[in-house]
Design a protein around this motif. Structure first.
Motif, PDB file in Angstrom:
ATOM      1  N   VAL A  56       0.843  -1.188   0.000  1.00  0.00           N
ATOM      2  CA  VAL A  56       0.000   0.000   0.000  1.00  0.00           C
ATOM      3  C   VAL A  56       0.885   1.247   0.000  1.00  0.00           C
ATOM      4  N   THR A  57       0.390   2.268  -0.722  1.00  0.00           N
ATOM      5  CA  THR A  57       1.145   3.520  -0.874  1.00  0.00           C
ATOM      6  C   THR A  57       0.202   4.695  -0.665  1.00  0.00           C
ATOM      7  N   ALA A  58       0.697   5.720   0.036  1.00  0.00           N
ATOM      8  CA  ALA A  58      -0.137   6.889   0.317  1.00  0.00           C
ATOM      9  C   ALA A  58      -0.260   7.808  -0.905  1.00  0.00           C
ATOM     10  N   ASP A  59       0.733   7.771  -1.811  1.00  0.00           N
ATOM     11  CA  ASP A  59       0.617   8.695  -2.956  1.00  0.00           C
ATOM     12  C   ASP A  59       0.224   8.028  -4.264  1.00  0.00           C
ATOM     13  N   ALA A  60      -0.192   6.795  -4.235  1.00  0.00           N
ATOM     14  CA  ALA A  60      -0.668   6.143  -5.463  1.00  0.00           C
ATOM     15  C   ALA A  60      -1.692   5.089  -5.074  1.00  0.00           C
ATOM     16  N   PRO A  61      -2.636   4.801  -5.977  1.00  0.00           N
ATOM     17  CA  PRO A  61      -3.633   3.772  -5.656  1.00  0.00           C
ATOM     18  C   PRO A  61      -2.993   2.386  -5.507  1.00  0.00           C
ATOM     19  N   THR A  62      -3.686   1.486  -4.822  1.00  0.00           N
ATOM     20  CA  THR A  62      -3.215   0.116  -4.615  1.00  0.00           C
ATOM     21  C   THR A  62      -4.341  -0.839  -4.977  1.00  0.00           C
ATOM     22  N   THR A  63      -4.052  -1.813  -5.854  1.00  0.00           N
ATOM     23  CA  THR A  63      -5.107  -2.749  -6.273  1.00  0.00           C
ATOM     24  C   THR A  63      -4.843  -4.204  -5.906  1.00  0.00           C
ATOM     25  N   ALA A  64      -3.605  -4.568  -5.603  1.00  0.00           N
ATOM     26  CA  ALA A  64      -3.228  -5.979  -5.425  1.00  0.00           C
ATOM     27  C   ALA A  64      -3.596  -6.805  -6.662  1.00  0.00           C
ATOM     28  N   GLY A  65      -3.663  -6.152  -7.817  1.00  0.00           N
ATOM     29  CA  GLY A  65      -3.983  -6.864  -9.051  1.00  0.00           C
ATOM     30  C   GLY A  65      -5.422  -7.341  -9.110  1.00  0.00           C
ATOM     31  N   SER A  66      -6.274  -6.786  -8.235  1.00  0.00           N
ATOM     32  CA  SER A  66      -7.654  -7.266  -8.114  1.00  0.00           C
ATOM     33  C   SER A  66      -8.665  -6.165  -8.421  1.00  0.00           C
TER      34      SER A  66
END
Ligand code: GLN
Length: 456
Positions: A56-66
């Motif tokens: 997880v990152t505060a300055d970019a989205p996070t999807t876990a490829g899902s």
């Protein structure tokens, strides 16, 4: 940073990046320049890299490829991300991966497959496939990855890179979206052992926010890598290093090209002063059923948080709470994730727990004990990373078992929590890269890096 951004944009068709953060990267690069001008630069200041989209990152989205996490924005950075940022690295963005890191080819990403830069019709390996393709195509000089059952080592092998999964507990799992918590470990993927050593030193270390974090003083893996061995010389830097070859890692079914490349690398290690000894890991084959019981069991529990209430996707139309849960999870998860949740809940259920989960836990202990017996005869264990070179995209069709079986050489070290590394060992069929796997005893990352560095 500008040059790497331009390359990443020019080669977007590889599918390596899920999110390219041009503005953020340029701002971070400027800050790095300012730090350098102020005489405050460290060895990693201004070095561009990118993170597997499982952090997880505060300055970019996070999807876990899902699709479950499409549009999800974390309020904080994973510890690994925060530490690399504090060391001055510049993140170019987030890298494609198999959905929740479940896979071996990046074909389970909900967004897109990833092409192997060595042959764009082939997979880069997985689940850290975006990390592997990005480094192999020189879109970034290094990337982070995670390895639960081989996801740093196998894509490094398929893409001609050096990657290291440290001992379980060396890198904090805080902010790493959980797949199988007793196995998940972060690590670097780069062009050389030296780059991996520098990155791992910055990424690792005790973190009170991860209860399984190892309570050890900060490590300088680069210094460990360069520390001269007793009796060593410039020509024989690995003097006295005993390398164990488990006979189970060289079965008759091993592809001849992989066998040839690995043996050539072993001969080189011997020429550098190491001695080779035969050892045995008799439960190597059992690591497949053991892992594919324990990992789904933990995953089924970890993924229960994606229920449409707390974060991520929520179904648009539903009648009541239960219906909302069901529709959200049916829509949000892909087929491999659903398969693992079903296997996991099955092996944990009343009446089957003793027959599957408990048996698997007992075997896991025996697999770890087998390694300790080997380490009485040798310092490092070596063998192939994967039984074949990278396969063609789509070649495995709908047969998940084929991919599971190909994890045979990476799963044992994962189950034992041992550090493992993939080092380029030349090329096999179709001109594709082959990796040599090195496995060390607990906290012996320095020895692995030393052997890999001598080869390079
Ligand atoms: N290929 C293995 C799996 O599908 C390992 C994945 C990983 O290490 N994240 O579970």
């Amino acid at each position: 940073t500008q040059a790497f951004l331009a390359r990443a944009e020019a080669h977007a068709a590889l599918g390596a990046f899920l999110h390219l953060d041009r503005d953020g990267a340029l701002a971070a690069a400027q800050a790095a320049d300012a730090a350098r001008a102020a005489g405050q630069a460290g060895v990693l200041t201004g070095v561009p890299l990118a993170h597997k989209d499982i952090f997880v990152t505060a300055d970019a989205p996070t999807t876990a490829g899902s699709k479950m996490l499409a549009g999800y924005q974390s309020p904080f950075d994973a510890t690994v991300v925060a530490r690399l940022k504090a060391a001055g690295t510049v993140s170019l963005g987030k890298l494609n991966c198999d959905e929740f890191a479940m896979g071996s080819a990046n074909e389970n990403s909900a967004y897109s497959p990833v092409q192997n830069p060595w042959d764009r019709t082939r997979v880069p390996g997985g689940s850290s496939g975006g990390s592997a393709a990005a480094v192999a195509a020189r879109l970034v000089p290094a990337a982070t990855g995670t390895d639960t059952g081989g996801s740093i080592r196998q894509p490094a092998s398929f893409s001609g890179l050096t990657g290291i999964k440290p001992t379980y507990g060396v890198c904090s799992r805080y902010g790493m979206i959980a797949f199988a918590s007793s196995l998940d470990q972060a690590g670097p993927m780069a062009r050389s052992a030296e780059d991996c050593a520098l990155l791992l030193s910055a990424m690792s270390g005790f973190d009170e926010r991860d209860s399984t974090s190892a309570q050890r003083p900060p490590q300088d893996f680069h210094a460990q890598m360069l520390a001269p061995r007793e009796g060593a010389s410039a020509a024989k830097p690995l003097q006295g290093l005993r390398i164990g070859l488990p006979k189970e890692f060289f079965p008759a079914a091993l592809a001849a090209d992989v066998d040839g490349a690995v043996r050539a690398a072993l001969a080189q290690l011997e020429a550098l002063g190491a001695t080779l000894v035969e050892v045995s890991l008799p439960r190597t084959e059992l690591s497949i059923p053991v892992y594919y019981i324990i990992a789904p069991a933990e995953a089924s529990s970890n993924l229960s948080r994606f229920d449409g209430v707390k974060f991520g996707h929520r179904a648009a139309n539903y009648t009541d709470l239960l219906d909302m849960y069901k529709k959200t999870r049916a829509e949000g998860f892909g087929p491999e994730v659903k398969r693992r949740i079903m296997i996991g809940t099955y092996v944990l259920s009343h009446g089957y727990y003793d027959a599957y989960y408990l048996q698997a836990q007992k075997l896991r202990r025996m697999i770890a004990d087998d390694f300790q017996r080997c380490f009485q005869q040798c310092d490092v264990i070596a063998g192939p990373v994967a039984p074949t070179v990278a396969w063609q995209i789509g070649a495995q069709g709908d047969d998940p078992l084929q991919a599971y079986l190909a994890d045979i050489f990476t799963l044992p070290a994962s189950l034992a929590g041992l550090p493992g590394m993939s080092v380029p060992a030349g090329f096999g069929a179709h001109g594709m890269p082959v990796g040599l796997q090195l496995i060390g005893n607990y906290f012996q990352e320095g020895t692995l890096l030393q052997a890999a560095h001598a080869l390079q």
